[in-house]
Design a protein around this motif. Structure first.
Motif, PDB file in Angstrom:
ATOM      1  N   ALA A 223     -13.005  -5.851  -6.985  1.00 16.05           N
ATOM      2  CA  ALA A 223     -13.332  -6.464  -5.693  1.00 16.05           C
ATOM      3  C   ALA A 223     -12.202  -7.392  -5.264  1.00 16.05           C
ATOM      4  CB  ALA A 223     -14.639  -7.232  -5.766  1.00 16.05           C
ATOM      5  N   LEU A 224     -11.932  -7.367  -3.976  1.00 16.62           N
ATOM      6  CA  LEU A 224     -10.923  -8.250  -3.395  1.00 16.62           C
ATOM      7  C   LEU A 224     -11.608  -9.165  -2.396  1.00 16.62           C
ATOM      8  CD1 LEU A 224      -7.318  -7.492  -2.412  1.00 16.62           C
ATOM      9  CD2 LEU A 224      -8.790  -8.554  -0.705  1.00 16.62           C
ATOM     10  N   PHE A 225     -11.386 -10.469  -2.554  1.00 17.98           N
ATOM     11  CA  PHE A 225     -12.078 -11.484  -1.764  1.00 17.98           C
ATOM     12  C   PHE A 225     -11.096 -12.254  -0.884  1.00 17.98           C
ATOM     13  CE2 PHE A 225     -14.639 -10.828  -5.497  1.00 17.98           C
ATOM     14  CZ  PHE A 225     -15.944 -10.964  -5.081  1.00 17.98           C
TER      15      PHE A 225
ATOM     16  N   GLU B 143      -4.917 -22.696   3.111  1.00 18.55           N
ATOM     17  CA  GLU B 143      -6.113 -22.622   3.945  1.00 18.55           C
ATOM     18  C   GLU B 143      -7.061 -21.533   3.467  1.00 18.55           C
ATOM     19  OE1 GLU B 143      -7.027 -24.553   6.369  1.00 18.55           O
ATOM     20  OE2 GLU B 143      -5.201 -25.750   6.652  1.00 18.55           O
ATOM     21  N   ARG B 144      -6.474 -20.432   2.981  1.00 18.69           N
ATOM     22  CA  ARG B 144      -7.271 -19.303   2.511  1.00 18.69           C
ATOM     23  C   ARG B 144      -6.668 -18.752   1.226  1.00 18.69           C
ATOM     24  NH1 ARG B 144      -9.306 -15.505   7.564  1.00 18.69           N
ATOM     25  NH2 ARG B 144     -11.083 -16.816   8.115  1.00 18.69           N
ATOM     26  N   ALA B 145      -7.529 -18.158   0.413  1.00 19.00           N
ATOM     27  CA  ALA B 145      -7.082 -17.508  -0.816  1.00 19.00           C
ATOM     28  C   ALA B 145      -7.511 -16.054  -0.798  1.00 19.00           C
ATOM     29  CB  ALA B 145      -7.656 -18.216  -2.042  1.00 19.00           C
ATOM     30  N   VAL B 146      -6.630 -15.184  -1.288  1.00 18.52           N
ATOM     31  CA  VAL B 146      -6.938 -13.764  -1.461  1.00 18.52           C
ATOM     32  C   VAL B 146      -6.935 -13.508  -2.964  1.00 18.52           C
ATOM     33  CG1 VAL B 146      -6.290 -11.396  -0.942  1.00 18.52           C
ATOM     34  CG2 VAL B 146      -5.834 -13.208   0.733  1.00 18.52           C
TER      35      VAL B 146
ATOM     36  N   ALA C  72       2.860 -15.832   8.465  1.00 16.18           N
ATOM     37  CA  ALA C  72       2.127 -16.837   7.695  1.00 16.18           C
ATOM     38  C   ALA C  72       2.979 -17.369   6.545  1.00 16.18           C
ATOM     39  CB  ALA C  72       0.838 -16.229   7.145  1.00 16.18           C
ATOM     40  N   ARG C  73       2.590 -18.541   6.067  1.00 16.85           N
ATOM     41  CA  ARG C  73       3.189 -19.107   4.845  1.00 16.85           C
ATOM     42  C   ARG C  73       2.337 -18.628   3.670  1.00 16.85           C
ATOM     43  NH1 ARG C  73       2.120 -25.080   5.954  1.00 16.85           N
ATOM     44  NH2 ARG C  73       0.239 -24.049   6.733  1.00 16.85           N
ATOM     45  N   VAL C  74       2.989 -17.959   2.706  1.00 23.16           N
ATOM     46  CA  VAL C  74       2.262 -17.288   1.634  1.00 23.16           C
ATOM     47  C   VAL C  74       2.818 -17.685   0.275  1.00 23.16           C
ATOM     48  CG1 VAL C  74       1.734 -15.057   0.592  1.00 23.16           C
ATOM     49  CG2 VAL C  74       1.667 -15.307   3.082  1.00 23.16           C
ATOM     50  N   LEU C  75       1.908 -17.998  -0.648  1.00 22.59           N
ATOM     51  CA  LEU C  75       2.271 -18.190  -2.055  1.00 22.59           C
ATOM     52  C   LEU C  75       1.621 -17.073  -2.855  1.00 22.59           C
ATOM     53  CD1 LEU C  75       3.540 -19.900  -4.352  1.00 22.59           C
ATOM     54  CD2 LEU C  75       1.330 -21.078  -4.534  1.00 22.59           C
ATOM     55  N   ASP C  76       2.440 -16.287  -3.551  1.00 22.00           N
ATOM     56  CA  ASP C  76       1.941 -15.206  -4.403  1.00 22.00           C
ATOM     57  C   ASP C  76       1.991 -15.695  -5.847  1.00 22.00           C
ATOM     58  OD1 ASP C  76       1.148 -12.854  -5.542  1.00 22.00           O
ATOM     59  OD2 ASP C  76       2.902 -11.683  -4.952  1.00 22.00           O
ATOM     60  N   VAL C  77       0.819 -15.972  -6.401  1.00 26.85           N
ATOM     61  CA  VAL C  77       0.720 -16.549  -7.744  1.00 26.85           C
ATOM     62  C   VAL C  77       0.630 -15.409  -8.762  1.00 26.85           C
ATOM     63  CG1 VAL C  77      -0.618 -18.064  -9.252  1.00 26.85           C
ATOM     64  CG2 VAL C  77      -0.478 -18.546  -6.791  1.00 26.85           C
ATOM     65  N   GLY C  78       1.516 -15.443  -9.751  1.00 26.22           N
ATOM     66  CA  GLY C  78       1.607 -14.324 -10.676  1.00 26.22           C
ATOM     67  C   GLY C  78       2.207 -13.125  -9.972  1.00 26.22           C
TER      68      GLY C  78
ATOM     69  N   ILE D 172      -2.267 -16.119  -2.865  1.00 27.56           N
ATOM     70  CA  ILE D 172      -2.706 -14.805  -3.332  1.00 27.56           C
ATOM     71  C   ILE D 172      -2.699 -14.770  -4.854  1.00 27.56           C
ATOM     72  CG2 ILE D 172      -2.149 -12.332  -3.351  1.00 27.56           C
ATOM     73  CD1 ILE D 172      -0.841 -12.771  -0.586  1.00 27.56           C
ATOM     74  N   LEU D 173      -3.790 -14.269  -5.409  1.00 24.69           N
ATOM     75  CA  LEU D 173      -3.909 -14.099  -6.857  1.00 24.69           C
ATOM     76  C   LEU D 173      -4.500 -12.710  -7.093  1.00 24.69           C
ATOM     77  CD1 LEU D 173      -3.419 -15.899  -9.420  1.00 24.69           C
ATOM     78  CD2 LEU D 173      -5.878 -16.256  -9.455  1.00 24.69           C
ATOM     79  N   SER D 174      -3.638 -11.736  -7.313  1.00 24.11           N
ATOM     80  CA  SER D 174      -4.056 -10.342  -7.370  1.00 24.11           C
ATOM     81  C   SER D 174      -4.170  -9.869  -8.818  1.00 24.11           C
ATOM     82  CB  SER D 174      -3.040  -9.469  -6.607  1.00 24.11           C
ATOM     83  OG  SER D 174      -3.423  -8.120  -6.640  1.00 24.11           O
ATOM     84  N   LYS D 175      -5.406  -9.609  -9.245  1.00 26.75           N
ATOM     85  CA  LYS D 175      -5.701  -9.117 -10.599  1.00 26.75           C
ATOM     86  C   LYS D 175      -5.094 -10.009 -11.676  1.00 26.75           C
ATOM     87  CE  LYS D 175      -6.243  -4.300  -9.139  1.00 26.75           C
ATOM     88  NZ  LYS D 175      -5.837  -2.893  -9.338  1.00 26.75           N
ATOM     89  N   THR D 176      -5.185 -11.315 -11.461  1.00 25.68           N
ATOM     90  CA  THR D 176      -4.587 -12.282 -12.385  1.00 25.68           C
ATOM     91  C   THR D 176      -5.563 -13.356 -12.829  1.00 25.68           C
ATOM     92  OG1 THR D 176      -2.428 -11.942 -11.313  1.00 25.68           O
ATOM     93  CG2 THR D 176      -2.632 -13.886 -12.679  1.00 25.68           C
ATOM     94  N   LEU D 177      -6.630 -13.613 -12.065  1.00 27.47           N
ATOM     95  CA  LEU D 177      -7.540 -14.718 -12.388  1.00 27.47           C
ATOM     96  C   LEU D 177      -8.099 -14.592 -13.796  1.00 27.47           C
ATOM     97  CD1 LEU D 177      -8.907 -17.278 -11.201  1.00 27.47           C
ATOM     98  CD2 LEU D 177     -10.847 -15.808 -10.610  1.00 27.47           C
ATOM     99  N   GLN D 178      -8.390 -13.368 -14.228  1.00 27.37           N
ATOM    100  CA  GLN D 178      -8.974 -13.163 -15.553  1.00 27.37           C
ATOM    101  C   GLN D 178      -7.980 -13.406 -16.687  1.00 27.37           C
ATOM    102  OE1 GLN D 178      -8.388 -10.774 -13.351  1.00 27.37           O
ATOM    103  NE2 GLN D 178      -7.217  -9.166 -14.352  1.00 27.37           N
ATOM    104  N   GLN D 179      -6.701 -13.620 -16.337  1.00 28.80           N
ATOM    105  CA  GLN D 179      -5.684 -13.841 -17.357  1.00 28.80           C
ATOM    106  C   GLN D 179      -5.339 -15.312 -17.548  1.00 28.80           C
ATOM    107  OE1 GLN D 179      -2.292 -11.337 -16.514  1.00 28.80           O
ATOM    108  NE2 GLN D 179      -3.549  -9.523 -16.198  1.00 28.80           N
TER     109      GLN D 179
END
Length: 220
Positions: free
Chosen positions: A196-198, A108-111, A20-26, A85-92
């Motif tokens: 929680a992971l969505f 297409e999808r966000a984790v 897959a094509r993946v962007l890891d944000v933060g 992907i935004l892992s434990k970063t949205l709250q920052q």
């Protein structure tokens, strides 16, 4: 990667499909991106604010750009990735609503994983001490935490509804415990889930309804 694998990284590895094509944000120092590249052969790119993190990613041989999620997601093309992907970063971030919306524009999808400020230990700490709680999911004291927009599961699911996003899957994560598949909209999970992971996607656009024929052609 040295040391035990983070629970959220393990679940993200399970969710992301190979190649897959993946962007890891933060993306920090690139541990997750390196893992996905090695285990799932993804075409990965990182976005990281700190120069130290960017340097660490480059040292791992990863593709990374220095940037701020609040501003720089706007510059990515629409549907450039399969997963953001935004892992434990949205709250920052300063504008969680904008960032979440942009994730589902460019992918297409966000984790997305978030600590739950509605967890029972957080509630009990507030009641019994009258002070901002410190837990395994929220370990920093209030005066040094990078978190500026804490939320509960109920807050997060409401935001997804406001943005017309679909929750395709959700798991509850807690240190030392196996992941637990949950329905994040259930009130009990707002008490039980520590983190929680969505897996999110945009709701499908309704199919266009053919225009009605002119009155004279109804029986033609």
């Amino acid at each position: 990667m040295s040391g035990p694998l983070r629970d959220d990284f393990r679940e993200i590895l399970r969710l992301v499909r190979p190649d897959a094509r993946v962007l890891d944000v933060g993306c920090g120092e690139g541990e997750l991106l390196e893992l996905l590249t090695r285990e799932k052969n993804v075409d990965g790119q990182g976005l990281e604010l700190s120069s130290d993190g960017v340097g660490a990613c480059l040292a791992r041989g990863l593709a990374v750009v220095q940037g701020d999620a609040d501003r720089d997601l706007d510059h990515f093309p629409t549907k450039a990735f399969d997963y953001a992907i935004l892992s434990k970063t949205l709250q920052q971030v300063r504008d969680p609503k904008h960032v979440l919306s942009e994730l589902l524009r460019i992918a297409e999808r966000a984790v997305v994983s978030v600590p739950n400020f509605g967890h029972w230990r957080v509630r009990m700490a507030l009641i019994t001490t009258g002070r901002m709680p410190e837990t395994k999911a929220l370990p920093e004291p209030w005066w040094s935490t990078p978190n500026i927009h804490l939320c509960t599961l109920r807050d997060f699911t409401s935001l997804c509804a406001d943005l017309d996003l679909r929750i395709d899957a959700c798991v509850s994560l807690a240190p030392g415990k196996p992941p637990r598949i949950i329905d994040a909209a259930r009130p009990i999970e707002n008490w039980r889930a520590e983190t929680a992971l969505f897996l999110l996607s945009r709701r499908a656009e309704p199919e266009a309804v053919p225009a009605s024929k002119p009155a004279g052609d109804l029986f033609g």
